[in-house]
Write a protein that holds these residues in place. Structure first.
Motif, PDB file in Angstrom:
ATOM      1  N   ILE A 176       5.203  81.823 -22.178  1.00 32.16           N
ATOM      2  CA  ILE A 176       5.959  82.856 -21.459  1.00 32.16           C
ATOM      3  C   ILE A 176       6.599  82.313 -20.183  1.00 32.16           C
ATOM      4  N   PHE A 177       5.797  81.583 -19.389  1.00 31.71           N
ATOM      5  CA  PHE A 177       6.274  81.136 -18.072  1.00 31.71           C
ATOM      6  C   PHE A 177       6.595  79.634 -18.003  1.00 31.71           C
ATOM      7  N   HIS A 178       6.309  78.903 -19.089  1.00 37.68           N
ATOM      8  CA  HIS A 178       6.531  77.444 -19.134  1.00 37.68           C
ATOM      9  C   HIS A 178       5.761  76.703 -18.036  1.00 37.68           C
ATOM     10  N   ILE A 179       4.581  77.230 -17.742  1.00 34.64           N
ATOM     11  CA  ILE A 179       3.681  76.582 -16.786  1.00 34.64           C
ATOM     12  C   ILE A 179       2.467  76.068 -17.558  1.00 34.64           C
ATOM     13  N   SER A 180       2.220  74.759 -17.499  1.00 36.30           N
ATOM     14  CA  SER A 180       1.098  74.180 -18.236  1.00 36.30           C
ATOM     15  C   SER A 180      -0.165  74.136 -17.371  1.00 36.30           C
ATOM     16  N   LEU A 181      -1.162  74.888 -17.812  1.00 36.91           N
ATOM     17  CA  LEU A 181      -2.450  74.930 -17.104  1.00 36.91           C
ATOM     18  C   LEU A 181      -3.536  74.176 -17.878  1.00 36.91           C
ATOM     19  N   GLU A 182      -3.098  73.448 -18.915  1.00 34.95           N
ATOM     20  CA  GLU A 182      -4.015  72.754 -19.817  1.00 34.95           C
ATOM     21  C   GLU A 182      -5.098  71.937 -19.102  1.00 34.95           C
ATOM     22  N   ALA A 183      -4.651  70.965 -18.314  1.00 37.55           N
ATOM     23  CA  ALA A 183      -5.602  70.044 -17.674  1.00 37.55           C
ATOM     24  C   ALA A 183      -6.515  70.777 -16.690  1.00 37.55           C
ATOM     25  N   TRP A 184      -5.933  71.717 -15.940  1.00 39.40           N
ATOM     26  CA  TRP A 184      -6.730  72.483 -14.971  1.00 39.40           C
ATOM     27  C   TRP A 184      -7.748  73.357 -15.698  1.00 39.40           C
ATOM     28  N   LEU A 185      -7.331  73.916 -16.833  1.00 41.36           N
ATOM     29  CA  LEU A 185      -8.253  74.700 -17.650  1.00 41.36           C
ATOM     30  C   LEU A 185      -9.369  73.805 -18.170  1.00 41.36           C
ATOM     31  N   GLY A 186      -9.006  72.561 -18.527  1.00 47.48           N
ATOM     32  CA  GLY A 186      -9.992  71.589 -18.981  1.00 47.48           C
ATOM     33  C   GLY A 186     -11.064  71.348 -17.929  1.00 47.48           C
ATOM     34  N   VAL A 187     -10.631  71.273 -16.652  1.00 51.71           N
ATOM     35  CA  VAL A 187     -11.581  71.087 -15.545  1.00 51.71           C
ATOM     36  C   VAL A 187     -12.529  72.282 -15.450  1.00 51.71           C
ATOM     37  N   ILE A 188     -11.959  73.489 -15.550  1.00 53.01           N
ATOM     38  CA  ILE A 188     -12.774  74.702 -15.471  1.00 53.01           C
ATOM     39  C   ILE A 188     -13.765  74.758 -16.633  1.00 53.01           C
ATOM     40  N   ILE A 189     -13.273  74.438 -17.855  1.00 46.19           N
ATOM     41  CA  ILE A 189     -14.136  74.411 -19.037  1.00 46.19           C
ATOM     42  C   ILE A 189     -15.297  73.439 -18.802  1.00 46.19           C
ATOM     43  N   SER A 190     -14.957  72.264 -18.277  1.00 42.91           N
ATOM     44  CA  SER A 190     -15.965  71.231 -18.023  1.00 42.91           C
ATOM     45  C   SER A 190     -17.035  71.710 -17.052  1.00 42.91           C
ATOM     46  N   LEU A 191     -16.601  72.351 -15.964  1.00 40.44           N
ATOM     47  CA  LEU A 191     -17.547  72.841 -14.958  1.00 40.44           C
ATOM     48  C   LEU A 191     -18.470  73.920 -15.527  1.00 40.44           C
ATOM     49  N   VAL A 192     -17.891  74.768 -16.396  1.00 40.43           N
ATOM     50  CA  VAL A 192     -18.695  75.822 -17.034  1.00 40.43           C
ATOM     51  C   VAL A 192     -19.754  75.195 -17.941  1.00 40.43           C
ATOM     52  N   ILE A 193     -19.347  74.154 -18.691  1.00 44.75           N
ATOM     53  CA  ILE A 193     -20.279  73.459 -19.583  1.00 44.75           C
ATOM     54  C   ILE A 193     -21.384  72.775 -18.765  1.00 44.75           C
ATOM     55  N   ILE A 194     -20.984  72.117 -17.664  1.00 43.65           N
ATOM     56  CA  ILE A 194     -21.954  71.434 -16.794  1.00 43.65           C
ATOM     57  C   ILE A 194     -22.962  72.440 -16.228  1.00 43.65           C
ATOM     58  N   LYS A 195     -22.457  73.573 -15.748  1.00 38.44           N
ATOM     59  CA  LYS A 195     -23.314  74.628 -15.199  1.00 38.44           C
ATOM     60  C   LYS A 195     -24.306  75.123 -16.259  1.00 38.44           C
ATOM     61  N   SER A 196     -23.804  75.293 -17.486  1.00 40.00           N
ATOM     62  CA  SER A 196     -24.655  75.748 -18.583  1.00 40.00           C
ATOM     63  C   SER A 196     -25.766  74.739 -18.861  1.00 40.00           C
ATOM     64  N   GLY A 197     -25.410  73.446 -18.874  1.00 46.64           N
ATOM     65  CA  GLY A 197     -26.398  72.396 -19.102  1.00 46.64           C
ATOM     66  C   GLY A 197     -27.474  72.359 -18.037  1.00 46.64           C
ATOM     67  N   ILE A 198     -27.061  72.502 -16.771  1.00 43.94           N
ATOM     68  CA  ILE A 198     -28.000  72.502 -15.651  1.00 43.94           C
ATOM     69  C   ILE A 198     -28.967  73.675 -15.742  1.00 43.94           C
ATOM     70  N   GLU A 199     -28.415  74.861 -16.069  1.00 43.75           N
ATOM     71  CA  GLU A 199     -29.251  76.061 -16.186  1.00 43.75           C
ATOM     72  C   GLU A 199     -30.262  75.924 -17.320  1.00 43.75           C
ATOM     73  N   MET A 200     -29.819  75.328 -18.441  1.00 41.57           N
ATOM     74  CA  MET A 200     -30.740  75.119 -19.571  1.00 41.57           C
ATOM     75  C   MET A 200     -31.886  74.189 -19.171  1.00 41.57           C
ATOM     76  N   LEU A 201     -31.557  73.138 -18.398  1.00 43.36           N
ATOM     77  CA  LEU A 201     -32.585  72.196 -17.939  1.00 43.36           C
ATOM     78  C   LEU A 201     -33.564  72.868 -16.989  1.00 43.36           C
ATOM     79  N   ARG A 202     -33.061  73.723 -16.128  1.00 43.01           N
ATOM     80  CA  ARG A 202     -33.916  74.435 -15.176  1.00 43.01           C
ATOM     81  C   ARG A 202     -34.904  75.350 -15.897  1.00 43.01           C
ATOM     82  N   ASN A 203     -34.470  75.879 -17.032  1.00 40.90           N
ATOM     83  CA  ASN A 203     -35.312  76.823 -17.789  1.00 40.90           C
ATOM     84  C   ASN A 203     -36.366  76.124 -18.649  1.00 40.90           C
TER      85      ASN A 203
END
Length: 204
Positions: A176-203
Motif C-alpha cells: 500500500i505505502f511502498h515502505i519496507s519494514l521487513e528487516a525491522w520486523l525481523g528484529v522485532i520477531i527475533s527479540l520476541v523469540i529471545i524473550k520467549s526462550g529466556i522465559e522458558m529457561l526461567r520456568n
C-alpha cells in the motif's frame, strides 16, 4: 511402567510427531516463499518452524528416555531427562532468536526490496491459521498429560502464529505505502523469540 504412564508416553509422542510434520511442511512452504519474495521475515519464520520441529523431536527422545525403568545407575528412574529435554527446547528457542536477530541486522545494513505475490501471502495466511490450531492443540494435550515440553512447544507455536501474522501486516504496508519494514520486523520477531526462550529457561 504402568498403563497410565504408557498411555501418557504414547500421547506425548503422537502429539510431538504431529508437531514435527506440521512444522516441516510449514517451514518448506515459508522458505520457498521467503526466498522467492526476498522476504527476510518470512525466511526467519521458516527457520523458526524448523527449530520447532527440532523441539518436538527432542520431546520425543526425552519422553522415551524418561519412561525407562530404574536401574543400578539410575535407581530413581529417568524422569529427570524429561525435565532436561524441556530445558534444551528453551535453549533452542533462545538460539533461534539470537541467530534471527543477527540476520535481521545484516538485512537492515544491506536491504533487499521484497517482491510479494498473492500466492505467497495466501500461504503465509494459511500458516497463521495452522499455527494457531497447532499451538492450542499441543498446549491442551500438554496440560492434560502434565508435560512441560508439550506446553512449551504449544506456547511457542502460538507465538509463531503472531509472528507470521506480523509478516502479513508488513507485506500489506509495503504493497500500500511502498515502505519496507521487513528487516525491522525481523528484529522485532527475533527479540520476541529471545524473550520467549529466556522465559522458558526461567520456568525450568
Amino acid at each position: 511402567m504402568d498403563k497410565v504412564e504408557v498411555s501418557r508416553e504414547k500421547t506425548i509422542i503422537r502429539t510431538s510427531i504431529i508437531g514435527i510434520i506440521a512444522n516441516v511442511f510449514l517451514a518448506g512452504f515459508k522458505a520457498v516463499v521467503g526466498l522467492l519474495t526476498h522476504s527476510i521475515a518470512i525466511v526467519l519464520d521458516a527457520v523458526n518452524n524448523i527449530s520447532d520441529a527440532g523441539s518436538s523431536l527432542i520431546t520425543i527422545i526425552g519422553t522415551k528416555l524418561a519412561g525407562r525403568e530404574p536401574d543400578k545407575k539410575h535407581p530413581f528412574g529417568y524422569g529427570r531427562i524429561e525435565y532436561l529435554s524441556a530445558m534444551i527446547i528453551s535453549v533452542i528457542v533462545l538460539y533461534a532468536g539470537i541467530t534471527s536477530f543477527v540476520e535481521s541486522v545484516k538485512q537492515i545494513i544491506h536491504p533487499e526490496t521484497p517482491d510479494y505475490s498473492a500466492v505467497s501471502l495466501i500461504i503465509v495466511a494459511v500458516a497463521v491459521v495452522v499455527k494457531i490450531l497447532l499451538g492450542r492443540y499441543v498446549k491442551s494435550v500438554g496440560k492434560k498429560v502434565n508435560s512441560d515440553s508439550l506446553i512449551n512447544s504449544g506456547e511457542d507455536a502460538t507465538l509463531d502464529s503472531v509472528i507470521s501474522a506480523s509478516t502479513l501486516v508488513a507485506a500489506g504496508i509495503f504493497l500500500i505505502f511502498h515502505i519496507s519494514l521487513e528487516a525491522w520486523l525481523g528484529v522485532i520477531i527475533s527479540l520476541v523469540i529471545i524473550k520467549s526462550g529466556i522465559e522458558m529457561l526461567r520456568n525450568r
